[in-house]
Motif scaffolding. Structure first.
Motif, mmCIF file in Angstrom:
data_model
loop_
_atom_site.group_PDB
_atom_site.id
_atom_site.type_symbol
_atom_site.label_atom_id
_atom_site.label_comp_id
_atom_site.label_asym_id
_atom_site.label_seq_id
_atom_site.Cartn_x
_atom_site.Cartn_y
_atom_site.Cartn_z
ATOM 1 N N LEU A 29 0.723 -1.252 -0.207
ATOM 2 C CA LEU A 29 -0.039 -0.016 -0.135
ATOM 3 C C LEU A 29 0.937 1.134 -0.009
ATOM 4 C CD1 LEU A 29 -2.749 -1.091 2.587
ATOM 5 C CD2 LEU A 29 -2.753 -0.936 0.307
ATOM 6 N N ALA A 30 0.373 2.155 -0.625
ATOM 7 C CA ALA A 30 0.946 3.599 -0.363
ATOM 8 C C ALA A 30 1.158 4.260 0.764
ATOM 9 C CB ALA A 30 0.298 4.608 -1.570
ATOM 10 N N ASP A 31 2.207 5.007 1.115
ATOM 11 C CA ASP A 31 2.329 5.675 2.370
ATOM 12 C C ASP A 31 0.907 6.601 2.939
ATOM 13 O OD1 ASP A 31 4.853 4.582 2.589
ATOM 14 O OD2 ASP A 31 5.800 6.229 2.157
ATOM 15 N N SER A 32 0.435 6.938 1.760
ATOM 16 C CA SER A 32 -0.728 7.864 2.093
ATOM 17 C C SER A 32 -1.920 6.966 2.365
ATOM 18 C CB SER A 32 -1.122 8.690 0.878
ATOM 19 O OG SER A 32 -1.440 7.771 -0.126
ATOM 20 N N VAL A 33 -2.317 5.765 1.888
ATOM 21 C CA VAL A 33 -3.171 5.039 2.408
ATOM 22 C C VAL A 33 -2.896 4.231 3.689
ATOM 23 C CG1 VAL A 33 -4.372 2.702 1.893
ATOM 24 C CG2 VAL A 33 -3.538 4.313 -0.022
ATOM 25 N N VAL A 34 -1.437 4.037 4.090
ATOM 26 C CA VAL A 34 -1.157 3.291 5.309
ATOM 27 C C VAL A 34 -1.426 4.513 6.664
ATOM 28 C CG1 VAL A 34 0.867 2.443 6.636
ATOM 29 C CG2 VAL A 34 0.485 1.856 4.208
ATOM 30 N N ASN A 35 -1.157 5.754 6.134
ATOM 31 C CA ASN A 35 -1.400 6.722 7.478
ATOM 32 C C ASN A 35 -2.803 6.911 7.461
ATOM 33 O OD1 ASN A 35 1.465 7.438 7.547
ATOM 34 N ND2 ASN A 35 1.386 8.799 6.003
ATOM 35 N N GLN A 36 -3.628 6.933 6.412
ATOM 36 C CA GLN A 36 -4.988 7.115 6.590
ATOM 37 C C GLN A 36 -5.678 5.842 7.326
ATOM 38 O OE1 GLN A 36 -7.036 7.872 2.902
ATOM 39 N NE2 GLN A 36 -5.844 9.870 2.456
ATOM 40 N N ILE A 37 -5.265 4.609 7.149
ATOM 41 C CA ILE A 37 -5.695 3.519 7.919
ATOM 42 C C ILE A 37 -5.026 3.710 9.326
ATOM 43 C CG2 ILE A 37 -5.237 0.947 8.114
ATOM 44 C CD1 ILE A 37 -5.028 0.783 4.959
ATOM 45 N N ALA A 38 -3.873 4.145 9.586
ATOM 46 C CA ALA A 38 -3.525 4.345 10.873
ATOM 47 C C ALA A 38 -4.317 5.250 11.559
ATOM 48 C CB ALA A 38 -1.960 4.505 11.036
ATOM 49 N N ALA A 39 -4.572 6.291 10.888
ATOM 50 C CA ALA A 39 -5.254 7.347 11.586
ATOM 51 C C ALA A 39 -6.602 7.048 11.922
ATOM 52 C CB ALA A 39 -5.435 8.565 10.648
ATOM 53 N N GLY A 40 -7.092 5.929 11.466
ATOM 54 C CA GLY A 40 -8.593 5.542 11.651
ATOM 55 C C GLY A 40 -8.499 4.773 13.103
ATOM 56 N N GLU A 41 -7.348 4.274 13.738
ATOM 57 C CA GLU A 41 -7.016 3.820 14.901
ATOM 58 C C GLU A 41 -6.448 4.718 15.882
ATOM 59 O OE1 GLU A 41 -4.151 0.693 14.653
ATOM 60 O OE2 GLU A 41 -5.680 -0.682 13.600
ATOM 61 N N VAL A 42 -5.970 5.719 15.515
ATOM 62 C CA VAL A 42 -5.180 6.745 16.437
ATOM 63 C C VAL A 42 -6.310 7.825 16.616
ATOM 64 C CG1 VAL A 42 -3.396 8.155 16.854
ATOM 65 C CG2 VAL A 42 -2.935 6.126 15.894
ATOM 66 N N VAL A 43 -6.843 8.395 15.537
ATOM 67 C CA VAL A 43 -7.763 9.620 15.481
ATOM 68 C C VAL A 43 -9.231 9.089 15.047
ATOM 69 C CG1 VAL A 43 -7.958 11.808 14.633
ATOM 70 C CG2 VAL A 43 -5.813 10.845 14.617
ATOM 71 N N GLU A 44 -9.890 8.785 16.109
ATOM 72 C CA GLU A 44 -11.132 8.315 15.786
ATOM 73 C C GLU A 44 -12.035 9.649 15.929
ATOM 74 O OE1 GLU A 44 -11.643 4.355 18.406
ATOM 75 O OE2 GLU A 44 -11.219 5.884 19.535
ATOM 76 N N ARG A 45 -12.039 10.658 16.627
ATOM 77 C CA ARG A 45 -12.753 11.900 16.515
ATOM 78 C C ARG A 45 -11.854 13.097 17.235
ATOM 79 N NH1 ARG A 45 -17.076 9.808 20.720
ATOM 80 N NH2 ARG A 45 -18.100 11.481 20.059
ATOM 81 N N PRO A 46 -12.255 14.274 17.081
ATOM 82 C CA PRO A 46 -11.669 15.529 17.541
ATOM 83 C C PRO A 46 -10.655 15.208 18.832
ATOM 84 C CG PRO A 46 -13.551 16.193 16.468
ATOM 85 C CD PRO A 46 -13.588 14.719 16.598
ATOM 86 N N VAL A 47 -11.471 14.667 19.719
ATOM 87 C CA VAL A 47 -10.984 14.678 21.189
ATOM 88 C C VAL A 47 -9.513 13.967 21.108
ATOM 89 C CG1 VAL A 47 -12.265 12.635 21.765
ATOM 90 C CG2 VAL A 47 -11.355 14.271 23.616
ATOM 91 N N ALA A 48 -9.437 13.011 20.154
ATOM 92 C CA ALA A 48 -8.098 12.062 20.273
ATOM 93 C C ALA A 48 -7.196 12.856 19.743
ATOM 94 C CB ALA A 48 -8.489 11.063 19.016
ATOM 95 N N VAL A 49 -7.329 13.849 18.771
ATOM 96 C CA VAL A 49 -6.297 14.963 18.303
ATOM 97 C C VAL A 49 -5.753 15.721 19.430
ATOM 98 C CG1 VAL A 49 -5.832 16.724 16.814
ATOM 99 C CG2 VAL A 49 -7.171 14.810 16.102
ATOM 100 N N VAL A 50 -6.580 16.235 20.248
ATOM 101 C CA VAL A 50 -6.233 17.096 21.472
ATOM 102 C C VAL A 50 -5.407 16.180 22.351
ATOM 103 C CG1 VAL A 50 -7.219 18.206 23.302
ATOM 104 C CG2 VAL A 50 -8.425 18.533 21.101
#
Length: 587
Positions: A29-50
């Motif tokens: 997979l391309a790095d951009s796709v990998v990052n978006q998949i990983a973001a689904g686990e780490v960044v579920e909603r805005p509070v996860a970013v904070v």
């Protein structure tokens, strides 16, 4: 014919499967796709970013952190600190996956002492938003500015700024519209962010926190010398009912214990911290509720802030994507320490027992809360509008002869066919429940105006949903107005609700609303929730054993529509027939 057709269909399916099997190829997979998949686990909603950015600030040794957001964090989030900052080279590396300064070898996972350690947060956030990073290290005389748009580095340059880091996240999930569509309302997302920041502010009283929403400062808390001071600044009046404790055995425990006089209908205000990290752990939560089991009623939960400090080698924090769940090496030892610490603290505070109220008070043929009984005159500017009494036609002939008490809540009667064991507490609940239901069945609900309005301060996560239901509470005999922030002013209560229990009752209703157990579009459901909860609170009013009180209670129960079960569906009394007694005794 049929057999040939079936055989042909099977062969066609096998040929298609073989074609698909050999045509499909494994791809990287391309790095951009990998990052978006990983973001689904780490960044579920805005509070996860904070949360992730706030943890980075604390790991950087910041003594002041400022958080700003707008529209529930969907459109804009800013986290700025005065920590150690990063050099130009480190800032570029921080945007690479699994690049971190916090661990170097696999063995380091056994002794994690920082919040972050995976190196996933920044690249994951940058891949699903417009991401701006400004930072400056003490090693450099200039700052670094990086701008990333949906995972692509657009700009890198030098800039002027003080030592520290400033990260801005805009248009979260701009390139993942499906994820953005499933976010909750701005009010809900905002409440989660406020709750998150308050939790980390509590864990780090030595750090100054500022939280800004849509350009308005929600709270500003400077560094505090003690944990209790931080609670007083952020939680307000609840601080006066907390007791500090410090306990050391196999581990170091400290924090704040709520007095038994305050309790909640959910575990939401049991906050747990492991080495200053907010966590969720069933073992610790269960240990706390067990320590309180003889101090607060059943199905009630304490207010408690527990900090556990333990050798990092004795706990695994790398078991959950959000690092909220942990696994202890010796959970039974930790549980025992928590129960000992809370037990000793609760014993030392010597809570007063609940006031004993004669059950006959609840059974007189008067309005719901007689003024002479509950001394409401001191709370009201206008008299309570009387509710038509429920006719009991006392006394009635039950043919029950009172024998005596069985325990603190049960009475023993001799009936015409055997012995009757009668639960006085459950009977009180049933009588009170049906009287409140009768009040709701009328055209209007009588109210009592309070001489001194109640100030109801809710948790940020509860206030928005509660505010939406104020019109319904008005119809139920309450008069509640917003009073700024998460505080509400209560000027009137229904006549069936004791003012001394008004604040606690409304807090519980706010928790029910947040959990979705309070449906005002179906009034009978909401009435049922309120009546049942008000009736169950009579458990704390005590019961005085006497033949007159027991007989009047039994007579009043027999006039209820359903005298057999309490509002929770449990039986109120049962009869042990004489024939069964004879059989067991061999007579």
């Amino acid at each position: 014919m049929v057999r040939e057709a079936v055989g042909g269909a099977r062969n066609a399916f096998l040929r298609y499967f073989a074609h698909v099997f050999w045509v499909m190829k494994i791809r990287v997979l391309a790095d951009s796709v990998v990052n978006q998949i990983a973001a689904g686990e780490v960044v579920e909603r805005p509070v996860a970013v904070v949360k992730e950015l706030l943890e980075n600030s604390l790991d950087a040794g910041a003594s002041a952190v400022e958080i700003e957001f707008s529209n529930g964090g969907k459109d804009y989030i800013r986290v700025e600190d005065n920590g150690c900052g990063m050099t130009f080279h480190d800032a570029l590396l921080a945007l690479e996956r699994h690049a971190t300064s916090k661990i170097q070898a696999f063995e380091d996972l056994n002794s994690i002492q920082t919040f972050g350690f995976r190196g996933e947060a920044l690249p994951s956030i940058a891949s699903v938003s417009q991401f701006s990073l400004k930072t400056r290290s003490t090693k450099e005389s200039f700052g670094t500015e990086l701008f990333v748009d949906a995972g692509k580095l657009v700009r890198k340059a030098e800039c002027g700024m003080p030592v520290g880091t400033r990260i801005e996240v805009s248009q979260l999930f701009k390139n993942v519209p499906v994820r953005r569509k499933f976010l909750k309302s701005d009010i809900t997302e905002e409440a989660h962010i406020v709750e998150c920041v308050k939790t980390y502010a509590l864990a780090h009283p030595q750090v100054a926190f500022t939280l800004i929403k849509n350009g308005k400062t929600l709270f500003r808390s400077p560094t505090c010398p003690t944990l209790l001071e931080r609670v007083r600044e952020i939680w307000g009046s609840v601080a006066q009912d907390l007791i500090a404790f410090d306990y050391s055995d196999n581990c170091h425990l400290f924090g704040l214990v709520g007095k038994p006089s305050i309790s909640r209908s959910t575990r939401q205000e049991i906050l747990l911290f492991l080495n200053r990290r907010p966590i969720e752990n069933r073992t610790l939560s269960f240990a706390i509720t067990e320590a309180y089991h003889s101090y607060i009623p059943e199905h009630r939960y304490p207010v408690a802030f527990l900090f556990v400090e333990i050798d990092p080698c004795e706990v695994d924090v790398n078991v959950h994507p959000g690092k909220r769940e942990v696994r202890f090496r010796n959970p039974s030892e930790i549980k025992e320490c928590v129960m000992k610490a809370f037990g000793a603290t609760l014993e030392a505070c010597h809570p007063q027992t609940a006031p004993v109220v004669d059950s006959t008070v609840l059974l007189e043929e008067t309005p719901f809360l007689a003024q002479e009984t509950l001394s409401l005159a001191s709370h009201m500017t206008t008299p309570v509008r009387e509710t038509p009494p429920i006719a009991l036609n006392l006394p009635i002939n039950l043919n029950w002869r009172y024998i005596g008490p069985v325990d603190d809540c049960c009475e023993l009667f001799n009936g015409p066919h055997g012995l009757i064991i009668f639960n006085a507490h459950s009977a009180q609940q049933r009588i009170w429940y049906e009287r409140i239901q009768e009040e709701f069945a009328g055209e209007t609900v009588s109210s009592q105006c309070l001489l001194l309005p109640l100030s109801l301060e809710l948790a940020p996560i509860l206030a928005p949903s509660f505010n939406k239901k104020l019109a319904f509470f008005e119809h139920c005999g309450f008069h509640i107005e917003p009073f700024g922030g998460n505080t509400f002013r209560v000027d009137a209560l229904p006549s069936w609700l004791d003012p001394s229990r008004g604040e606690r009752f409304l807090y519980d209703m706010a928790e029910f609303i947040y959990q979705g157990n309070f449906i005002d579009q179906k009034p009978h459901v909401a009435y049922e929730v309120m009546a049942r909860h008000a009736a169950l609170q009579t458990l704390q009013e005590g019961y005085t054993h006497s033949p007159e009180a027991a007989i009047r209670l039994a007579e009043a129960l027999m006039h209820c529509k359903n005298p057999h079960t309490c509002p929770r569906g449990k039986p109120i009394f049962f009869e042990l027939p004489q024939s069964e007694i004879n059989r067991r005794l061999g007579l």
